[in-house]
Design an enzyme around this catalytic site. Structure first.
Site, PDB file in Angstrom:
ATOM      1  N   TYR A  33       5.584   8.504  -5.759  1.00  0.00           N
ATOM      2  CA  TYR A  33       6.502   8.432  -4.625  1.00  0.00           C
ATOM      3  C   TYR A  33       6.747   6.990  -4.230  1.00  0.00           C
ATOM      4  CZ  TYR A  33       2.683   7.389  -1.330  1.00  0.00           C
ATOM      5  OH  TYR A  33       1.645   6.787  -0.662  1.00  0.00           O
ATOM      6  N   ARG A  52       8.981  -0.789  -8.337  1.00  0.00           N
ATOM      7  CA  ARG A  52       7.623  -0.212  -8.345  1.00  0.00           C
ATOM      8  C   ARG A  52       7.670   1.268  -8.728  1.00  0.00           C
ATOM      9  NH1 ARG A  52       4.038  -0.780  -3.038  1.00  0.00           N
ATOM     10  NH2 ARG A  52       5.524   0.807  -2.340  1.00  0.00           N
ATOM     11  N   ARG A 100       2.012  26.618 -15.862  1.00  0.00           N
ATOM     12  CA  ARG A 100       0.830  25.794 -15.577  1.00  0.00           C
ATOM     13  C   ARG A 100      -0.043  25.615 -16.817  1.00  0.00           C
ATOM     14  NH1 ARG A 100      -4.409  25.749 -13.997  1.00  0.00           N
ATOM     15  NH2 ARG A 100      -4.967  24.094 -12.554  1.00  0.00           N
ATOM     16  N   HIS A 102      -2.482  22.023 -18.273  1.00  0.00           N
ATOM     17  CA  HIS A 102      -2.771  20.634 -17.902  1.00  0.00           C
ATOM     18  C   HIS A 102      -1.985  19.594 -18.706  1.00  0.00           C
ATOM     19  CE1 HIS A 102      -5.996  22.613 -15.768  1.00  0.00           C
ATOM     20  NE2 HIS A 102      -6.380  21.466 -15.225  1.00  0.00           N
ATOM     21  N   LYS A 149       1.529   4.487  -7.576  1.00  0.00           N
ATOM     22  CA  LYS A 149       1.770   5.123  -6.269  1.00  0.00           C
ATOM     23  C   LYS A 149       1.871   6.637  -6.458  1.00  0.00           C
ATOM     24  CE  LYS A 149       4.192   4.077  -1.925  1.00  0.00           C
ATOM     25  NZ  LYS A 149       2.987   4.050  -1.100  1.00  0.00           N
ATOM     26  N   GLU A 182      -8.417  -1.809   0.266  1.00  0.00           N
ATOM     27  CA  GLU A 182      -7.176  -1.768   1.058  1.00  0.00           C
ATOM     28  C   GLU A 182      -7.286  -0.648   2.072  1.00  0.00           C
ATOM     29  OE1 GLU A 182      -3.700  -0.514  -1.213  1.00  0.00           O
ATOM     30  OE2 GLU A 182      -4.931   0.800  -2.443  1.00  0.00           O
ATOM     31  N   LEU A 207      -2.885  -0.758  -4.327  1.00  0.00           N
ATOM     32  CA  LEU A 207      -1.448  -0.639  -4.543  1.00  0.00           C
ATOM     33  C   LEU A 207      -0.821  -2.026  -4.361  1.00  0.00           C
ATOM     34  CD1 LEU A 207       0.825   1.559  -4.915  1.00  0.00           C
ATOM     35  CD2 LEU A 207       1.319   1.104  -2.525  1.00  0.00           C
TER      36      LEU A 207
HETATM   37  N1  PDD Z   1       2.025   3.445   2.048  1.00  0.00           N
HETATM   38  N2  PDD Z   1      -1.686   0.662   0.034  1.00  0.00           N
HETATM   39  C1  PDD Z   1      -1.520   1.994   0.093  1.00  0.00           C
HETATM   40  C2  PDD Z   1      -2.633   2.873  -0.385  1.00  0.00           C
HETATM   41  C3  PDD Z   1      -0.325   2.532   0.591  1.00  0.00           C
HETATM   42  O1  PDD Z   1      -0.160   3.863   0.625  1.00  0.00           O
HETATM   43  C4  PDD Z   1       0.696   1.655   1.044  1.00  0.00           C
HETATM   44  C5  PDD Z   1       2.008   2.157   1.575  1.00  0.00           C
HETATM   45  C6  PDD Z   1       0.476   0.270   0.976  1.00  0.00           C
HETATM   46  C7  PDD Z   1       1.515  -0.730   1.409  1.00  0.00           C
HETATM   47  O2  PDD Z   1       2.571  -0.775   0.481  1.00  0.00           O
HETATM   48  P1  PDD Z   1       4.056  -1.169   0.916  1.00  0.00           P
HETATM   49  O3  PDD Z   1       3.962  -2.500   1.603  1.00  0.00           O
HETATM   50  O4  PDD Z   1       4.787  -1.261  -0.357  1.00  0.00           O
HETATM   51  O5  PDD Z   1       4.529  -0.087   1.830  1.00  0.00           O
HETATM   52  C8  PDD Z   1      -0.721  -0.192   0.444  1.00  0.00           C
HETATM   53  C9  PDD Z   1       3.253   4.089   2.404  1.00  0.00           C
HETATM   54  C10 PDD Z   1       3.961   3.428   3.527  1.00  0.00           C
HETATM   55  C11 PDD Z   1       2.987   5.568   2.614  1.00  0.00           C
HETATM   56  O6  PDD Z   1       2.193   6.109   1.851  1.00  0.00           O
HETATM   57  O7  PDD Z   1       3.585   6.177   3.502  1.00  0.00           O
END
Ligand code: PDD
Length: 284
Positions: A33, A52, A100, A102, A149, A182, A207
């Site tokens: 996402y 990304r 379904r 894997h 992501k 993070e 991320l």
């Molecule tokens: N989240 N780290 C993680 C685990 C995140 O889920 C996010 C962003 C960030 C920051 O990334 P960016 O600056 O590109 O938004 C770092 C989004 C906002 C979400 O999951 O809603």
């Protein structure tokens, strides 16, 4: 007001929008996402977010569901149809719908694309930024590819819920070596005891935040150097300032992490400056 979503080539009323019960996103979290902020009706850092998305998809060997330019059109159309001035666009792509099993579907199926857009209360983020927020520390229990992501967010969901129940805005993951990786949905930053701006270097452990990258480039332009060595709970104890960054709110000052009050317990000057710089440059 009727809200609209985009599902696999169609704009539909969000209340009636759906994907198949055998979508691999639903059954295996086999998808990725993106979240792109909308500010005054404009998409913020659209290009880097789509870059990304392409990278996440290619790491999982899922194809782009539509061309980049078409995705841009869909995002803008949803901002307009949902009358979003300040808010976000959410994009989700999964490996698609298949019985379904894997392993990847064979023959391959088209990826599923869902895009939604919604408003956010900008004033409420501004209020939180003015007073500063609290962060909970929690053990790192995520997988070794946090650079993708992925929609597989269970550890992040649990950490965020623990944070909320503790009256905190965010949770920071603490790795077994004692370093902070993070936040559950943000990147983590400190101004350490020596006045150095610190955030962890990009690797498979975090991320690669778009907001993080944009802020690093702003810092370079304004003569603020950024040290990318990971920081520990000990560094937090003596830190002058802390903040978190994410697309939805930019930079958010942190005034407490775990039991440690940061600085004098109010948002620090560097965090405030970075927050202002980030939004000022996005608006122009
Ligand atoms: N989240 N780290 C993680 C685990 C995140 O889920 C996010 C962003 C960030 C920051 O990334 P960016 O600056 O590109 O938004 C770092 C989004 C906002 C979400 O999951 O809603």
């Amino acid at each position: 007001m009727t809200r609209f979503a985009h599902v696999n080539g169609r704009y539909v009323r969000q209340a009636a929008a759906s994907v198949h019960v055998e979508d691999r996103g639903f059954q295996f979290a086999d998808g990725v996402y993106e979240v792109c902020a909308v500010r005054d009706g404009w998409l913020v850092d659209e290009g880097p977010h789509i870059d990304r998305l392409e990278r996440s998809l290619s790491e999982l060997r899922i194809g782009m569901p539509v061309a980049r330019s078409a995705l841009g059109v869909i995002m803008r159309e949803l901002v307009s149809r949902n009358r979003v001035a300040d808010g976000l666009v959410y994009i989700q792509v999964t490996r698609g719908q298949a019985r379904r099993d894997h392993g990847f579907p064979n023959p391959p199926v088209p990826p599923t694309l869902v895009v939604t857009a919604r408003s956010l209360d900008r004033a409420s983020f501004d209020r939180r930024a003015a007073s500063g927020v609290k962060v909970l520390l929690t053990p790192e229990i995520r997988w070794a590819r946090c650079d993708i992501k992925s929609v597989s967010l269970l550890p992040n969901v649990l950490a965020k819920q623990d944070a909320r129940e503790a009256g905190c805005f965010e949770a920071w993951f603490v790795a077994p070596d004692g370093t902070i990786t993070e936040g559950a949905s943000s990147n983590a930053w400190l101004v350490d005891a020596a006045g150095r701006l610190r955030t962890r270097a990009n690797s498979s452990r975090i991320l690669p935040g778009i907001t993080r990258a944009e802020i690093m480039s702003l810092c370079r332009q304004h003569g603020l150097t950024c040290d990318e060595t990971p920081f520990t709970e000990e560094d937090i104890r003596t830190a002058r300032e802390a903040f978190v960054t994410a697309a939805t709110y930019g930079a958010m000052p942190v005034v407490q992490v775990g039991d440690h009050r940061i600085g004098d317990g109010t948002p620090g000057p560097i965090a405030r400056r970075i927050r202002d710089l980030y939004w000022t440059t996005r608006e122009s």
